[in-house]
Design a protein around this motif. Sequence first.
Motif, PDB file in Angstrom:
ATOM      1  N   ASN A 122      44.567  46.724  34.924  1.00 48.97           N
ATOM      2  CA  ASN A 122      43.406  47.592  35.090  1.00 48.97           C
ATOM      3  C   ASN A 122      42.724  47.256  36.416  1.00 48.97           C
TER       4      ASN A 122
ATOM      5  N   ASP B 281      37.857  52.918  43.566  1.00 46.93           N
ATOM      6  CA  ASP B 281      36.968  52.537  42.467  1.00 46.93           C
ATOM      7  C   ASP B 281      35.883  51.627  43.018  1.00 46.93           C
TER       8      ASP B 281
ATOM      9  N   VAL C  34      40.002  45.772  37.117  1.00 44.40           N
ATOM     10  CA  VAL C  34      39.440  44.425  37.234  1.00 44.40           C
ATOM     11  C   VAL C  34      40.500  43.439  37.690  1.00 44.40           C
TER      12      VAL C  34
ATOM     13  N   HIS D 155      44.822  41.668  30.069  1.00 42.17           N
ATOM     14  CA  HIS D 155      43.976  41.894  31.242  1.00 42.17           C
ATOM     15  C   HIS D 155      42.985  40.753  31.449  1.00 42.17           C
TER      16      HIS D 155
ATOM     17  N   SER E  59      41.287  44.026  41.320  1.00 44.10           N
ATOM     18  CA  SER E  59      40.211  43.477  42.158  1.00 44.10           C
ATOM     19  C   SER E  59      40.321  41.960  42.257  1.00 44.10           C
ATOM     20  N   CYS E  60      40.700  41.321  41.154  1.00 40.93           N
ATOM     21  CA  CYS E  60      40.886  39.861  41.183  1.00 40.93           C
ATOM     22  C   CYS E  60      42.046  39.471  42.087  1.00 40.93           C
TER      23      CYS E  60
ATOM     24  N   THR F 292      34.921  44.571  46.013  1.00 39.33           N
ATOM     25  CA  THR F 292      35.742  43.387  46.258  1.00 39.33           C
ATOM     26  C   THR F 292      36.302  43.386  47.665  1.00 39.33           C
TER      27      THR F 292
ATOM     28  N   VAL G 296      34.453  48.997  41.815  1.00 38.91           N
ATOM     29  CA  VAL G 296      34.723  47.564  41.656  1.00 38.91           C
ATOM     30  C   VAL G 296      35.683  47.078  42.732  1.00 38.91           C
TER      31      VAL G 296
ATOM     32  N   ARG H  27      40.860  34.488  38.994  1.00 43.67           N
ATOM     33  CA  ARG H  27      39.561  33.979  39.446  1.00 43.67           C
ATOM     34  C   ARG H  27      39.638  32.457  39.623  1.00 43.67           C
TER      35      ARG H  27
ATOM     36  N   ASP I 222      40.716  39.727  45.622  1.00 43.66           N
ATOM     37  CA  ASP I 222      39.819  38.603  45.869  1.00 43.66           C
ATOM     38  C   ASP I 222      40.598  37.303  46.056  1.00 43.66           C
TER      39      ASP I 222
ATOM     40  N   SER J 226      42.808  38.269  34.764  1.00 40.15           N
ATOM     41  CA  SER J 226      41.598  38.262  35.605  1.00 40.15           C
ATOM     42  C   SER J 226      40.982  36.867  35.658  1.00 40.15           C
TER      43      SER J 226
END
Length: 562
Positions: A315, A346, A317, A281, A320-321, A352, A348, A289, A324, A285
């Motif tokens: 997961n 969620d 995160v 994970h 979300s990445c 985002t 997070v 990024r 993004d 991420s």
Amino acid sequence: MAFLCRRCASASLLLQIGRLSPCFLAARRSSSSSRAKRRVAGSCMARAIARLCYEGKLDEAVDSLDLLAERGLRLDSHTLAFLLQTCARSADLSCGRWVHLHILRTGTSLTLDVVSWNTMVVALAHGGSCEDAVKLFVEMQRARVGVNQFSFAGVLIACVSLLVVSIVRQVHAQVVRAGFMHNTVTASSLVDGYAKCEEINDARQLFDEMHFRDVTCWTSMISGYAKSEKVKEARRLFEFMPERNEFSWNAMIMAYAQNGLGLEALEVLREMVSLGLRPNHFTYSGSLRACSSISVLKHGKEIHAHLLKAVFRPNIVVVSCLIDMYSKCGYLEYGQRIFHGLRKMDIVACNTMVSAFAHHGCGKEAIELFEKMLKEGMKPDSVTLLAIVVACAHAGLVEEGIRYFRLISDRHGVNPQLVHCVCLIDFLLRAGYFSEATGQYGDMASKTDVRITGTHTKSEWKNELAEQLVKSEPYFSAGYDLLSSMYVTDASWGSLQKVKSLMKERQSLSTSWMQVDNKMHGFVAADHLQPLEEDVSLILMHLASHMMQDESFLAEIEAVDL
């Protein structure tokens, strides 16, 4: 049914006692006092319960406690502690509560030794109650129960979460006084505490003094250098590591990604995969990024495809990445598709997505999602506050921006920081709402560390706000952007050049990336080392000459209030 369970538990316990019959019979035939007989019988019962636990029959062991209480037999504190530990290892809260209830009913007194204190401090720290963990650790010192090599683990976890370096220093002093600096885990935790609090020099001094450093300690130092924006030192330390694991590689990827060096982060990822290490994970991420920081869609898609091919369940995160990455690479609809594919909303992922809408100027969509978040019972945080204000600013929704700012800060208890204050006031000033900006400052002055006095014009307001933001957040670009735009408006070219020099010194200059023939080109303001600088300058001059001949364009320029 409960009676039947008790009968089964009693039968099981009696069966275990039967296996220990020599011990039990010796107690009954003994000519000793009844107290001694109960002590021997209790020991026999304790061994029978322990055997049940080892055989995986925790429910039967716990159900038999009532039988023991009815017969006047009490288990000692060590056996009860063993039962509680077994409940914890089995994650069986129900059985743990029954053991606790048995302790209360029988009035058994449990001795709070150093192990008990350590366990409670660690539990509070892992549960997020970090301030309570520190308070309990202080109470433990006052109780004079002593310490062992595990006593500092919980309070150091709390220190890292609280980011209070003064507490880290106090714990460090106590570790030295207790003589446990030779313990690698404790020393590594101290290094991590200093690094997370951005006291990187203290962390490095302690790191150099350690006789033995494990991989965790090396990784903590790399992460600390990354957080302090000392990427070269992080890379140098990474090269000197005697051994590396996936966490070390992830720390190096994240170090580059956090500091805008996306290409370097992707190169580290390539090296990691070539060595046969499996991404996790944190790897995904950090790599996504990195793609977001340089707007490289090709590599972002490759990482996404690798996720799907490996049947890797990301997961929230990582998801979300992905959102993004696609939005910052210009593909907002791809990010929306991933977001709508989530089984459950969620905070997070929602933050985002709101930020993605803001990045593309979709203010209404950002507001609709925010309203949906509130209906779902989500509690906004500081990231939500900044995202929704930026979204309203980009869409020119002044009244909505003010309303949501007050809603999140007042009703939901999010304390505005300096960056929120500057963002909102600059938004109001750019929209021409000078009186509202003045009133908004009066509302927020008590909630933030912003202090602006003796200024009455828009230019003075923006100047002082920007200077305070640059002073408090030297590596945050918003303050420099405000100052630059003001100096351009006032034609203060000398001051503008000073700001550019300061940005370059602090590595706060934004970089624009363009992919040409599968090769990435970076463009930085005032950078004369770009190989294509002359060609780009000629094209810009050609475009500028055409634009200056366009009367409609000139009319729009005159209408803009910088």
